[in-house]
Scaffold this motif. Structure first.
Motif, PDB file in Angstrom:
ATOM      1  N   PHE A 187       2.406  -9.329 -14.010  1.00 33.85           N
ATOM      2  CA  PHE A 187       3.354  -8.446 -13.517  1.00 33.85           C
ATOM      3  C   PHE A 187       4.824  -9.131 -13.498  1.00 33.85           C
ATOM      4  N   GLU A 188       4.918 -10.404 -13.127  1.00 28.17           N
ATOM      5  CA  GLU A 188       6.042 -11.021 -12.955  1.00 28.17           C
ATOM      6  C   GLU A 188       6.269 -11.757 -14.336  1.00 28.17           C
ATOM      7  N   GLU A 448      -5.336  -6.905 -11.605  1.00 26.29           N
ATOM      8  CA  GLU A 448      -4.426  -5.964 -12.053  1.00 26.29           C
ATOM      9  C   GLU A 448      -4.662  -4.738 -11.027  1.00 26.29           C
ATOM     10  N   ARG A 451      -3.324  -4.932  -7.596  1.00 24.79           N
ATOM     11  CA  ARG A 451      -1.966  -4.873  -7.481  1.00 24.79           C
ATOM     12  C   ARG A 451      -1.464  -3.464  -8.017  1.00 24.79           C
ATOM     13  N   ARG A 452      -2.057  -2.866  -8.835  1.00 23.72           N
ATOM     14  CA  ARG A 452      -1.586  -1.345  -9.264  1.00 23.72           C
ATOM     15  C   ARG A 452      -1.727  -0.676  -8.103  1.00 23.72           C
ATOM     16  N   MET A 454      -1.965  -1.201  -5.167  1.00 25.92           N
ATOM     17  CA  MET A 454      -1.171  -1.392  -3.764  1.00 25.92           C
ATOM     18  C   MET A 454       0.081  -1.030  -4.062  1.00 25.92           C
ATOM     19  N   ILE A 455       0.765  -0.874  -5.442  1.00 27.89           N
ATOM     20  CA  ILE A 455       2.135  -0.640  -5.803  1.00 27.89           C
ATOM     21  C   ILE A 455       2.262   0.936  -5.648  1.00 27.89           C
ATOM     22  N   MET A 456       1.101   1.590  -6.281  1.00 27.20           N
ATOM     23  CA  MET A 456       1.001   3.020  -6.238  1.00 27.20           C
ATOM     24  C   MET A 456       1.019   3.646  -4.810  1.00 27.20           C
ATOM     25  N   SER A 457       0.298   2.780  -3.729  1.00 28.54           N
ATOM     26  CA  SER A 457       0.285   3.231  -2.680  1.00 28.54           C
ATOM     27  C   SER A 457       1.289   2.668  -1.671  1.00 28.54           C
ATOM     28  N   ARG A 458       2.341   2.065  -2.287  1.00 20.96           N
ATOM     29  CA  ARG A 458       3.487   1.445  -1.571  1.00 20.96           C
ATOM     30  C   ARG A 458       2.932   0.544  -0.417  1.00 20.96           C
ATOM     31  N   GLY A 459       2.058  -0.431  -0.799  1.00 29.80           N
ATOM     32  CA  GLY A 459       1.277  -1.503   0.280  1.00 29.80           C
ATOM     33  C   GLY A 459       0.517  -0.938   1.072  1.00 29.80           C
TER      34      GLY A 459
END
Length: 502
Positions: A187-188, A448, A451-452, A454-459
């Motif tokens: 991602f980074e 992947e 992290r996707r 977690m990003i979609m669920s806002r952590g």
């Protein structure tokens, strides 16, 4: 498009002159190297993987599939003729196959293995064609959370079905996951665990790891155990079984095909378990169980059918979910990624010629094995008489050239040497390398999707248990761990793998 239209498309792709040629080359190369004692299908494909990267994706994967079938056939040849299985799943075949050879029935044993494998491969190919499309439709509904949970289940299953200690299998999975983290952050984009080596910024070379851990390590192990091999060439005997032998082999072939078709889908050692389970079933159903271990034809027909059926159905999770069921499927996923193809359910919709071409090529490859290899038994016998210390420099040179040709990086050759020594150390420590390879392949995908999600669920980590499919998969993973840790199950599991290694 219905099933028959899809199969017609697949056979039109697989039966083109170019793809037929590469399928033929695949089965011949696979059998040629698979017949060498102790190497097996995984090491064979790992060593020959680089030569397919310059081909078209369809031709490449069809050739790799052909190598898989050929290496498996070669494994049964060594098991029968010299009592040294070419791969783990052929260990059961050696029990009665070698005894048949000692009684002058080597030809019948080899023909039984070939015909049983062809029948099982045909049935399993039909099952792949029937069940892969519906599973693909289901997989299209998966999100990142579901894929993460599915991969966790796959890794847990690979631990449960691995040889030897569960703790060692878990350690191998973790090591594979850690090795998969080397390279730029997905991602980074920042480098991590590269030790300042620019060549590692794209991650460790999958081919170098596979060739080192499986190919080079197997060569070192075989050199350590090199001894004069007794090849039964004096009386191979007739090839075609009699009517009575056909009657004796047909029920075991049917039962082995059924067992292998189901167990082959399981991540880890499904084909190995299928072969051993088939042998156990045939021994218990036999009216004369004492003949097993003395040259029973059912002891060859059942396990070989189960082994081949399991090999075919292991393509189902690969083609539908992009999840490898065994190390060979992990190598196939690596080949797809290098070819620019993202494994998963979208392959069927975006590249139907690839999806159905591979399925059709399964039947063609198995037919080629029967037609070509039975007349070539004499050639394989002569190859088995060549001392291994003469063959290994050629194999190692081919490995080095193949790995270097992928990225033209000398660091990849250093990596092959390192992973070869690591693989040899794992052999000495009785750690199975298959979970490591599965962890290495699934690691980046696991990260992947984690992290996707977690990003979609806002952590919010509860997303993995608040979605029904994801929760079900995680519960299954926990259940598998609990069951395999039960004392009685662990005892049965140890008995299975002790007998299969005998």
């Amino acid at each position: 498009m219905d099933l028959f239209s899809n199969l017609a498309l697949g056979f039109s792709v697989a039966s083109s002159l170019e793809n037929m040629f590469f399928c033929l080359i695949g089965v011949m190369l696979g059998t040629l190297i698979g017949v060498l004692p102790g190497i097996g299908a995984t090491a064979t494909i790992a060593m020959l993987l680089p030569i397919t990267f310059q081909l078209e994706p369809v031709s490449s994967l069809i050739m790799l599939a052909g190598i898989y079938y050929g290496a498996q056939y070669g494994g049964s040849t060594t098991a029968i003729l010299i009592n040294m299985p070419g791969e783990s799943s052929s260990a059961v075949t050696a029990i009665d196959g070698y005894q048949m050879a000692r009684k002058g029935k080597a030809g019948v044993a080899l023909a039984t293995a070939a015909l049983g494998s062809f029948f099982a491969g045909t049935v399993a190919t039909l099952l792949v064609a029937l069940f892969a499309p519906p599973l693909t439709e289901v997989a299209l509904k998966f999100g990142p959370a579901e894929y993460f949970s599915l991969m966790v289940l796959g890794l847990v299953m690979s631990i449960a079905l691995a040889h030897g200690s569960i703790i060692k299998a878990l350690a191998m999975v973790v090591l594979g996951l850690l090795l998969g983290l080397v390279g730029n952050d997905i991602f980074e984009g920042t480098p991590r665990f590269t030790l300042g080596i620019t060549a590692f910024s794209d991650g460790l070379n999958f081919v170098a790891l596979a060739v080192g851990v499986f190919g080079i390590a197997e060569i070192l192990r075989n050199l350590e155990d090199e001894h004069d091999r007794q090849v039964l060439t004096s009386n191979v005997g007739r090839l075609w079984p009699t009517k009575e032998e056909f009657k004796a082999m047909f029920p075991p072939v049917l039962r082995g095909t059924g067992l292998g078709s189901i167990l082959g889908i399981l991540p880890g050692g499904g084909a190995i378990l299928a072969a051993f389970a088939s042998y156990t079933v045939e021994k218990r159903l036999s009216k004369n169980p004492k003949e097993f271990g003395q040259g029973a034809i059912a002891g060859v027909a059942g396990p070989e059918s189960a082994n081949n059926a399991g090999a075919q159905t292991s393509f189902i999770p690969l083609l539908t979910l992009g999840i490898p069921a065994n190390p060979v499927m992990a190598l196939m996923i690596g080949a797809m990624i290098i070819q620019g193809i993202v494994p998963g359910p979208n392959v069927a919709a975006e590249k139907p010629e690839l999806f159905w071409g591979i399925i059709a090529s399964m039947w063609i490859g198995n037919l080629m094995l029967v037609v070509l290899n039975l007349p070539l038994i004499g050639l394989w016998v002569k190859l088995l008489k060549v001392p291994y210390f003469v063959l290994f420099p050629i194999i190692m040179a081919m490995c080095a050239i193949g790995v270097y040709s992928v990225r033209s990086s000398p660091w990849d050759l250093y990596a092959v040497a390192f992973f070869g020594l690591l693989g040899y150390a794992m052999v000495k420590l009785r750690c199975e390398p298959a979970p490591l390879l599965l962890g290495f392949v699934l690691g980046p995908l696991l990260e992947e999707n984690l992290r996707r999600a977690m990003i979609m669920s806002r952590g919010d980590a509860t997303t993995f248990v608040s979605r029904p499919i994801s929760l079900t998969l995680l519960v299954l993973a926990v259940a598998v761990l609990v069951v395999v840790l039960l004392p009685q199950v662990r005892k049965s599991r140890d008995e299975v793998f002790t007998d299969s290694d005998a």
